[in-house]
Scaffold this motif. Structure first.
Motif, PDB file in Angstrom:
ATOM      1  N   ARG A 208       0.857  -1.182   0.000  1.00  0.00           N
ATOM      2  CA  ARG A 208       0.000   0.000   0.000  1.00  0.00           C
ATOM      3  C   ARG A 208       0.893   1.232   0.000  1.00  0.00           C
ATOM      4  N   ILE A 209       0.752   2.060  -1.028  1.00  0.00           N
ATOM      5  CA  ILE A 209       1.579   3.266  -1.135  1.00  0.00           C
ATOM      6  C   ILE A 209       1.022   4.325  -0.201  1.00  0.00           C
ATOM      7  N   PRO A 210       1.810   4.763   0.785  1.00  0.00           N
ATOM      8  CA  PRO A 210       1.289   5.756   1.730  1.00  0.00           C
ATOM      9  C   PRO A 210       1.272   7.158   1.135  1.00  0.00           C
ATOM     10  N   TYR A 211       0.298   7.945   1.535  1.00  0.00           N
ATOM     11  CA  TYR A 211       0.255   9.356   1.171  1.00  0.00           C
ATOM     12  C   TYR A 211       1.245  10.123   2.048  1.00  0.00           C
ATOM     13  N   ILE A 212       1.997  11.022   1.456  1.00  0.00           N
ATOM     14  CA  ILE A 212       2.893  11.893   2.209  1.00  0.00           C
ATOM     15  C   ILE A 212       2.690  13.330   1.741  1.00  0.00           C
ATOM     16  N   ARG A 213       3.112  14.264   2.557  1.00  0.00           N
ATOM     17  CA  ARG A 213       3.090  15.687   2.213  1.00  0.00           C
ATOM     18  C   ARG A 213       1.674  16.154   1.821  1.00  0.00           C
ATOM     19  N   CYS A 214       0.680  15.703   2.581  1.00  0.00           N
ATOM     20  CA  CYS A 214      -0.707  16.087   2.286  1.00  0.00           C
ATOM     21  C   CYS A 214      -1.021  17.382   3.036  1.00  0.00           C
ATOM     22  N   PHE A 215      -0.708  18.505   2.432  1.00  0.00           N
ATOM     23  CA  PHE A 215      -0.897  19.777   3.111  1.00  0.00           C
ATOM     24  C   PHE A 215      -2.377  20.103   3.301  1.00  0.00           C
ATOM     25  N   ASP A 216      -3.238  19.568   2.442  1.00  0.00           N
ATOM     26  CA  ASP A 216      -4.673  19.795   2.636  1.00  0.00           C
ATOM     27  C   ASP A 216      -5.159  19.161   3.936  1.00  0.00           C
ATOM     28  N   VAL A 217      -4.675  17.943   4.225  1.00  0.00           N
ATOM     29  CA  VAL A 217      -5.051  17.271   5.474  1.00  0.00           C
ATOM     30  C   VAL A 217      -4.428  17.993   6.667  1.00  0.00           C
ATOM     31  N   LEU A 218      -3.191  18.458   6.498  1.00  0.00           N
ATOM     32  CA  LEU A 218      -2.519  19.191   7.575  1.00  0.00           C
ATOM     33  C   LEU A 218      -3.267  20.486   7.895  1.00  0.00           C
ATOM     34  N   VAL A 219      -3.668  21.213   6.872  1.00  0.00           N
ATOM     35  CA  VAL A 219      -4.428  22.455   7.077  1.00  0.00           C
ATOM     36  C   VAL A 219      -5.720  22.156   7.831  1.00  0.00           C
ATOM     37  N   GLN A 220      -6.412  21.089   7.432  1.00  0.00           N
ATOM     38  CA  GLN A 220      -7.661  20.727   8.107  1.00  0.00           C
ATOM     39  C   GLN A 220      -7.409  20.381   9.572  1.00  0.00           C
ATOM     40  N   PHE A 221      -6.343  19.653   9.848  1.00  0.00           N
ATOM     41  CA  PHE A 221      -5.993  19.257  11.221  1.00  0.00           C
ATOM     42  C   PHE A 221      -5.691  20.484  12.083  1.00  0.00           C
ATOM     43  N   LEU A 222      -4.913  21.397  11.555  1.00  0.00           N
ATOM     44  CA  LEU A 222      -4.577  22.606  12.311  1.00  0.00           C
ATOM     45  C   LEU A 222      -5.827  23.453  12.568  1.00  0.00           C
ATOM     46  N   MET A 223      -6.708  23.511  11.601  1.00  0.00           N
ATOM     47  CA  MET A 223      -7.973  24.226  11.804  1.00  0.00           C
ATOM     48  C   MET A 223      -8.797  23.560  12.906  1.00  0.00           C
ATOM     49  N   THR A 224      -8.802  22.227  12.937  1.00  0.00           N
ATOM     50  CA  THR A 224      -9.544  21.499  13.971  1.00  0.00           C
ATOM     51  C   THR A 224      -9.030  21.867  15.362  1.00  0.00           C
ATOM     52  N   LEU A 225      -7.719  21.934  15.511  1.00  0.00           N
ATOM     53  CA  LEU A 225      -7.147  22.323  16.802  1.00  0.00           C
ATOM     54  C   LEU A 225      -7.442  23.785  17.117  1.00  0.00           C
ATOM     55  N   ALA A 226      -7.434  24.621  16.086  1.00  0.00           N
ATOM     56  CA  ALA A 226      -7.628  26.056  16.291  1.00  0.00           C
ATOM     57  C   ALA A 226      -9.063  26.383  16.702  1.00  0.00           C
ATOM     58  N   VAL A 227     -10.050  25.626  16.206  1.00  0.00           N
ATOM     59  CA  VAL A 227     -11.437  25.932  16.563  1.00  0.00           C
ATOM     60  C   VAL A 227     -11.804  25.376  17.931  1.00  0.00           C
ATOM     61  N   SER A 228     -10.938  24.525  18.504  1.00  0.00           N
ATOM     62  CA  SER A 228     -11.244  23.976  19.829  1.00  0.00           C
ATOM     63  C   SER A 228     -10.486  24.727  20.917  1.00  0.00           C
ATOM     64  N   GLU A 229      -9.274  24.279  21.211  1.00  0.00           N
ATOM     65  CA  GLU A 229      -8.515  24.877  22.315  1.00  0.00           C
ATOM     66  C   GLU A 229      -7.369  25.769  21.845  1.00  0.00           C
ATOM     67  N   GLY A 230      -7.186  25.848  20.511  1.00  0.00           N
ATOM     68  CA  GLY A 230      -6.036  26.574  19.995  1.00  0.00           C
ATOM     69  C   GLY A 230      -4.787  25.714  20.092  1.00  0.00           C
ATOM     70  N   PHE A 231      -3.717  26.123  19.412  1.00  0.00           N
ATOM     71  CA  PHE A 231      -2.494  25.314  19.473  1.00  0.00           C
ATOM     72  C   PHE A 231      -1.250  26.183  19.508  1.00  0.00           C
ATOM     73  N   ASN A 232      -0.242  25.627  20.174  1.00  0.00           N
ATOM     74  CA  ASN A 232       1.083  26.237  20.212  1.00  0.00           C
ATOM     75  C   ASN A 232       1.859  25.724  19.012  1.00  0.00           C
ATOM     76  N   ALA A 233       2.332  26.628  18.172  1.00  0.00           N
ATOM     77  CA  ALA A 233       2.944  26.230  16.896  1.00  0.00           C
ATOM     78  C   ALA A 233       4.155  25.333  17.093  1.00  0.00           C
ATOM     79  N   GLU A 234       4.991  25.645  18.082  1.00  0.00           N
ATOM     80  CA  GLU A 234       6.213  24.855  18.279  1.00  0.00           C
ATOM     81  C   GLU A 234       5.881  23.437  18.718  1.00  0.00           C
ATOM     82  N   ASN A 235       4.923  23.306  19.649  1.00  0.00           N
ATOM     83  CA  ASN A 235       4.545  21.975  20.127  1.00  0.00           C
ATOM     84  C   ASN A 235       3.907  21.140  19.018  1.00  0.00           C
ATOM     85  N   ILE A 236       2.995  21.745  18.263  1.00  0.00           N
ATOM     86  CA  ILE A 236       2.305  20.998  17.206  1.00  0.00           C
ATOM     87  C   ILE A 236       3.251  20.701  16.042  1.00  0.00           C
ATOM     88  N   TYR A 237       4.227  21.551  15.822  1.00  0.00           N
ATOM     89  CA  TYR A 237       5.230  21.260  14.784  1.00  0.00           C
ATOM     90  C   TYR A 237       5.935  19.945  15.088  1.00  0.00           C
TER      91      TYR A 237
END
Length: 814
Positions: A391-420
């Protein structure tokens, strides 16, 4: 990791004894590994007890550590499809009762009622069975860190189904976040069929996994019996789908002699057609046969699953919606209509029969054209050799990353260094550069360089050291858009009186007129009106009507199967014909050999002949449709660089054809250099309409990343509006911001997954070590005939196509 007798396992062994079961060694090894704090992957055949290999370990750990006395969510069990959740819950409840525990098991999915979700949030169950999307929705709620803080483990079921998808990337991100917040969290995957097992563990556990991880393989050989139903009349000149439904009369006896049968088709349209045909041919099946595919309403699918489980149905015609479905213990027989194009998919479907430890699985293969019998032989060979696809894995999916960061941002917010650090610990994003991470954050805050002037694209603010979403409208739209499964806009099908039947793609309905009749969910329906995104219908007595087809329905021939097919053809040339399928194909092979050749493994067959349509150049790498799409365009471009000429291109899983009205000197032009992999990417991008491919791909990326909003429930945007919005943004990035992360991702995905650049390169490199054999037959051959038919399909109606092919076949066999 201990593998000898472990006294900690005695409560589980006693319970197994009390119900007449005997634990497999891989189950006991898994329990011990769990108790010792390991994470890892269980690899075992379908129906061998994989669920209990982990759930029992979890229960033992809870009892030994008295964790069962603590409140809170302790285990998340992630399943890729909703239908599997019901059976997992039954298994968990049975074990909990056997251990004498008073624990609650709940299911959370898109079908779960709002009241139940709220109840789960306020008073969490000990075990939650859910999907990747539902977990991300929960992450978007304030207080999610506390809600998940008591977790002991996360189990990802059917991990092989997630590895090669963006849902897998979604899962990687949430697992990485959980690991950061809960250092002692145990993460386990379960997989039945996968070729790259070690890589699958790396993807599951991330790049920072410690030494306490293990792969536990079940030493259980699942016996799969493959029996092909050979056509009574074999086609010498095959064409896709021709045999298909004509084979129905040969499978009806198989259905009647079996207690229960699953009939797998590869597309939803094919599912509808076969259901209708079987009922039409055999009245005795009325009330005993049903249909199951992803577009049918949840209520109907639930009824079918329950009826099948209870043994009230004799047969179900289905699609991949039941590949992994509930544990259908009564199922005795599996029938596969047409090649599934993948060994793993075939094994998965075969495993639905004999779905218990030690039982044999039997699957009947029904070809839809005679050449597919080669694939049946190749499937059996691959199963015997235990060779499954990677199974060829997906990598570098910035669309999924953007969605994930938005999910964290609409809840409790996120610290950029920690989430990086969280993001970089995943397999999918360990390949990105720091500049790309910064560009992702900048995109969310400023809307990227070219969109900076538009407020709607500026979604996140930086406040008190955290990245947050404070706009309630933005937060609401994001929560409604969480997920990575993107389909064409769907139209709901409802009776005028309101009962929901299912969904079809918008493009199918909009081409119909009021009063037109179509078949759906086994019913003849007349279109009454279209209101917003709902088609209102009533039952019709008419027998003739359209059957919905769905975009993207074609399956791709896997690399593993391609290789074995080449071996099988080479065997024929070497005088080795052993399988019943290959023996049945001798008339076709002999005809091919008479007019051309069957290529050996070290040969690339090229056929060149003339018809009234022009000059046909047919090339047979046997590498799959998508690879041939790229190769055809590549070779056409390279030839046109040598001489002024234009081609029309047709491709299938076995090769491609270039048709021109000009004759070419094939001996001088078709050299090894023409098939060189040098400058492949540049040549491909200039030869194929990569921009158009990218535009279609960008639509999905724009939706996943939130660039394009699909609409509110019941008021979804029309497909043409979504496509035009996405194309407008694509054009902006193309002209003004070519380094945009989402724009670059688009072309990476086109090359990797649509044109399969790596596999195309391998094919070209293989051709460099083959002899190019050029044959000039005086008429179309059995191998080239399907190209002619595919060209005619776009010009003729189905009725006139049948007539034309019948005449052509008569002429060719003279």
């Amino acid at each position: 990791m201990p593998r000898n007798k472990d006294k900690r396992l005695e409560p589980a062994l006693d319970w197994f004894d009390s119900i007449g079961w005997t634990a497999f060694q891989f189950q006991k090894d898994s329990w011990s590994a769990y108790l010792d704090g390991y994470s890892g992957l269980i690899n075992a055949p379908t129906g061998s007890g994989k669920t209990y290999s982990l759930f029992i370990g979890f229960l033992l750990n809870a009892i030994l550590n008295e964790n069962y006395k603590n409140k809170g969510l302790k285990l998340i069990w992630i399943t890729p499809i909703r239908a599997l959740a019901k059976e997992i819950k039954i298994s968990c409840d049975r074990a909990i009762a056997g251990f004498g525990l008073d624990w609650q098991v709940s299911i959370r999915s898109g079908d779960t009622k709002t009241s139940e979700r709220q109840k789960q949030w306020k008073s969490p169950p000990q075990i939650l069975i859910t999907t990747p999307e539902s977990i991300h929705v929960m992450l978007s709620k304030k207080g999610h860190t506390k809600f998940f803080s008591h977790l002991d483990a996360v189990v990802v079921d059917e991990w092989h189904e997630l590895v090669g998808s963006k849902r897998g990337v979604q899962t990687e991100l949430l697992l990485a976040l959980f690991k950061r917040n809960i250092p002692k969290l145990k993460i386990w995957g379960i997989s039945a069929t996968i070729g790259n097992l070690e890589e699958a563990v790396d993807i599951l556990l991330g790049v920072n996994k410690d030494d306490k991880n293990v792969i536990i393989k079940a030493n259980i050989k699942k016996e799969i019996i493959v029996e092909s139903i050979i056509p009574n009349e074999m086609e010498t000149y095959p064409w896709a789908g021709h045999l298909g439904i004509k084979m129905a009369e040969q499978i009806i006896p198989v259905i009647h002699k079996s207690e229960t049968t699953l009939i797998f088709t590869n597309t939803r349209a094919q599912c509808e057609i076969w259901y209708q045909k079987l009922l039409e041919m055999d009245d005795d099946l009325a009330g005993l046969i049903a249909m199951h595919h992803g577009s049918i309403s949840r209520e109907i699918r639930d009824w079918v699953e329950d009826a099948l489980y209870d043994g009230r149905l004799k047969a179900v015609v289905c699609t991949s919606s039941l590949d992994l479905g509930v544990d259908f213990r009564p199922v005795e027989t599996i029938i596969q209509i047409g090649s599934p194009k993948s060994v793993s998919r075939f094994v998965q479907r075969a495993g639905r029969s004999g779905h218990r430890p030690g039982a044999k699985s039997k699957i009947y293969f029904v070809p839809t054209n005679s050449l597919e019998l080669i694939e049946a032989s190749a499937l059996r060979q691959s199963i015997d050799d235990n060779k499954l696809e990677e199974r060829i894995p997906y990598i570098r999916c910035f669309d999924v990353l953007v969605q994930f960061l938005m999910t964290l941002a609409v809840s409790e917010g996120f610290n950029a260094e920690n989430i990086y650090r969280v993001v970089m610990s995943t397999f999918a994003f360990s390949f990105i550069e720091k500049e790309e991470w910064d560009a992702t954050l900048s995109y969310l805050v400023y809307g990227s360089t070219s969109l900076a002037a538009y407020d709607e694209y500026q979604k996140i603010i930086f406040e008190d050291g955290l990245y947050k979403v404070t706009n309630k409208g933005i937060a609401m739209r994001h929560r409604m858009s969480i997920g990575t499964i993107v389909s064409d806009a769907m139209i709901h099908i409802r009776y005028v009186k309101g009962k929901h039947i299912g969904t079809v793609e918008e493009w199918f309905i909009v081409q119909m007129k009021i009063g037109d009749v179509f078949w759906f969910a086994g019913r003849s329906l007349e279109l009454i009106r279209i209101k917003e995104m709902t088609a209102q219908v009533k039952d019709s007595k008419k027998k003739n009507g359209k059957i919905p087809s769905y975009m993207g329905g074609r399956l791709q021939l896997s690399g593993q199967l391609s290789e074995v097919i080449r071996d099988k053809l080479s065997d024929y040339q070497n005088g080795i014909v052993e399988d019943v399928e290959m023996k049945s194909l001798l008339p076709l092979f002999n005809k091919q050999q008479q007019l051309s050749i069957l290529p050996k493994k070290d040969e690339l067959l090229v056929e060149y002949y003339k018809t009234r349509d022009g000059y046909h150049l047919a090339v047979y790498p046997f590498e799959g449709r998508y690879v041939h799409e790229g190769l055809g365009a590549l070779i056409a471009k390279r030839i046109s660089n040598m001489m002024p000429i234009s081609f029309s291109i047709v491709m299938n899983d076995y090769g491609f054809e270039l048709l021109s009205d000009q004759e070419i000197d094939v001996e001088s032009i078709l050299t090894k250099q023409l098939f060189s992999s040098k400058n492949l990417i540049e040549d491909i991008q200039s030869s194929i309409n990569a921009v158009e491919m990218a535009k279609r791909k960008f639509r999905d990326i724009a939706i996943i990343s939130g660039l394009v909003f699909t609409g509110f429930p019941g008021k979804q945007k029309k497909e043409r509006h979504l496509q035009s919005s996405a194309q407008l943004l694509f054009g902006v990035f193309q002209d003004y911001e070519p380094n945009n992360i989402l724009f670059k991702q688009t072309y990476e995905e086109v090359m990797t997954f649509q044109l399969e650049e790596a596999r195309m390169r391998q094919a070209l490199d293989r051709i460099q070590n083959q002899y190019i054999v050029i044959v000039k037959p005086d008429r179309p051959t059995p191998f080239s005939f399907p190209f002619i038919i595919d060209s005619l399909r776009e010009k003729l109606s189905s009725e006139s196509l049948e007539d034309r092919i019948r005449k052509m076949t008569l002429e060719l066999v003279k």
